[in-house]
Design an enzyme around this catalytic site. Structure first.
Site, mmCIF file in Angstrom:
data_model
loop_
_atom_site.group_PDB
_atom_site.id
_atom_site.type_symbol
_atom_site.label_atom_id
_atom_site.label_comp_id
_atom_site.label_asym_id
_atom_site.label_seq_id
_atom_site.Cartn_x
_atom_site.Cartn_y
_atom_site.Cartn_z
ATOM 1 N N HIS A 1 60.304 60.073 2.141
ATOM 2 C CA HIS A 1 61.527 60.166 2.662
ATOM 3 C C HIS A 1 62.276 58.877 3.421
ATOM 4 O O HIS A 1 61.446 58.649 4.215
ATOM 5 C CB HIS A 1 61.636 61.634 3.299
ATOM 6 C CG HIS A 1 62.985 61.994 3.549
ATOM 7 N ND1 HIS A 1 63.948 61.629 4.697
ATOM 8 C CD2 HIS A 1 63.759 62.958 2.843
ATOM 9 C CE1 HIS A 1 65.099 62.109 4.553
ATOM 10 N NE2 HIS A 1 64.918 63.038 3.433
ATOM 11 N N GLU B 1 68.089 59.210 -2.898
ATOM 12 C CA GLU B 1 68.740 59.622 -1.801
ATOM 13 C C GLU B 1 69.520 58.334 -1.186
ATOM 14 O O GLU B 1 68.576 57.782 -0.271
ATOM 15 C CB GLU B 1 67.947 60.237 -0.769
ATOM 16 C CG GLU B 1 67.229 61.549 -1.351
ATOM 17 C CD GLU B 1 66.734 62.548 -0.382
ATOM 18 O OE1 GLU B 1 67.520 63.625 -0.023
ATOM 19 O OE2 GLU B 1 66.062 62.046 0.638
HETATM 20 P P1 PGA Z 1 71.173 66.357 3.837
HETATM 21 O O1 PGA Z 1 69.828 65.941 3.588
HETATM 22 O O2 PGA Z 1 71.303 67.376 2.612
HETATM 23 O O3 PGA Z 1 71.307 67.144 5.156
HETATM 24 O O4 PGA Z 1 71.900 65.173 3.405
HETATM 25 C C1 PGA Z 1 68.861 65.531 2.347
HETATM 26 C C2 PGA Z 1 67.480 64.959 2.745
HETATM 27 O O5 PGA Z 1 67.404 64.347 3.709
HETATM 28 O O6 PGA Z 1 66.552 64.964 1.852
#
Ligand code: PGA
Length: 237
Positions: A94, A162
């Site tokens: 992550h 992401e």
């Molecule tokens: P968020 O986080 O939906 O608050 O943007 C997503 C993540 O960090 O996986």
């Protein structure tokens, strides 16, 4: 299509709140309208208890050690320990771990391999910082992250795109940016399930899941509210 909705709780909730949340999900979910598959990623100390108490729910770890099996690694927990705790999925790499805790592509690759060795499906997070996108270098950046963090394997894995600038910011890429980026990732990874994460909520989830290459979402903030999570679970694309 059944989409994967992953609720990433990050470092939130007391034990009691986590139990109440799961109780609410189990009691209020309407299986006749729920089309998607839910994975909950709680803080690690809660996970074995929740997995045992809520056997109809599926749980996901937020991290795993680079070390395998058992041994003298204080504070670490291996993929074997996760598997023995009832876990079949694990987030790996992550961006908060890459950015704040110095997790490198090499470390991510070892963690992915450790998960695969015990039949845990790794959910490997990739994504570019804002400056990289502004300079038009995101395709190269993502290609490199994929090549360096994902071992070649025939086993099942999931890739979560992401973009760092979308996480927790309320901003999401445009549909054409998402199409382009998922096309690039797909051309490198082939048959792998791809999901999107970064400011997903009840209002934008349907247009994201509508994209042909997107098989699910990784949700942070909006998944801390069980009512909003239940609504997202019922989105039918
Ligand atoms: P968020 O986080 O939906 O608050 O943007 C997503 C993540 O960090 O996986």
């Amino acid at each position: 299509m059944v989409s994967l909705i992953i609720a990433n709780w990050k470092m939130n909730f007391t034990p009691e709140e986590s139990i109440n949340f799961c109780n609410n999900i189990v009691n209020q979910i309407d299986n006749s309208t729920t089309t998607n598959k839910l994975l909950i990623a709680p803080p690690i100390p809660y996970i074995a208890y929740l997995a045992q108490k809520f056997q109809s729910l599926s749980f996901c770890a937020q991290n795993v050690s680079v070390h395998e099996g058992y041994g003298a690694y204080t504070g670490e927990y291996s993929s074997r320990i996760l598997k023995n705790s009832g876990i079949d999925y694990c987030l790996v790499g992550h961006s908060e771990r890459r950015e704040l805790l110095g997790e490198s592509n090499d470390m991510v690759k070892s963690k992915v391999q450790n998960c695969l060795n015990v039949d845990i499906t790794p959910i490997i997070c990739i994504g570019e910082p804002i400056e990289v996108r502004q300079h038009g270098k995101h395709k190269d950046f993502l290609r490199r992250q994929i090549i360096e963090s994902i071992p070649s394997t025939k086993k099942k894995l999931i890739i979560a795109y992401e973009p760092l600038w979308a996480i927790g910011s309320g901003m999401t890429p445009s549909i054409s940016e998402l199409k382009e980026t998922f096309g690039v990732i797909n051309s490198i990874t082939g048959n792998t399930r791809l999901i999107y994460g970064g400011s997903v909520n009840q209002s934008n989830i349907d247009r994201i899941l509508d994209l042909p290459d997107v098989g699910g979402v990784l949700v942070g903030k909006a998944a801390l509210n069980y009512k909003s999570l239940i609504r997202m679970l019922s989105v039918n694309i």
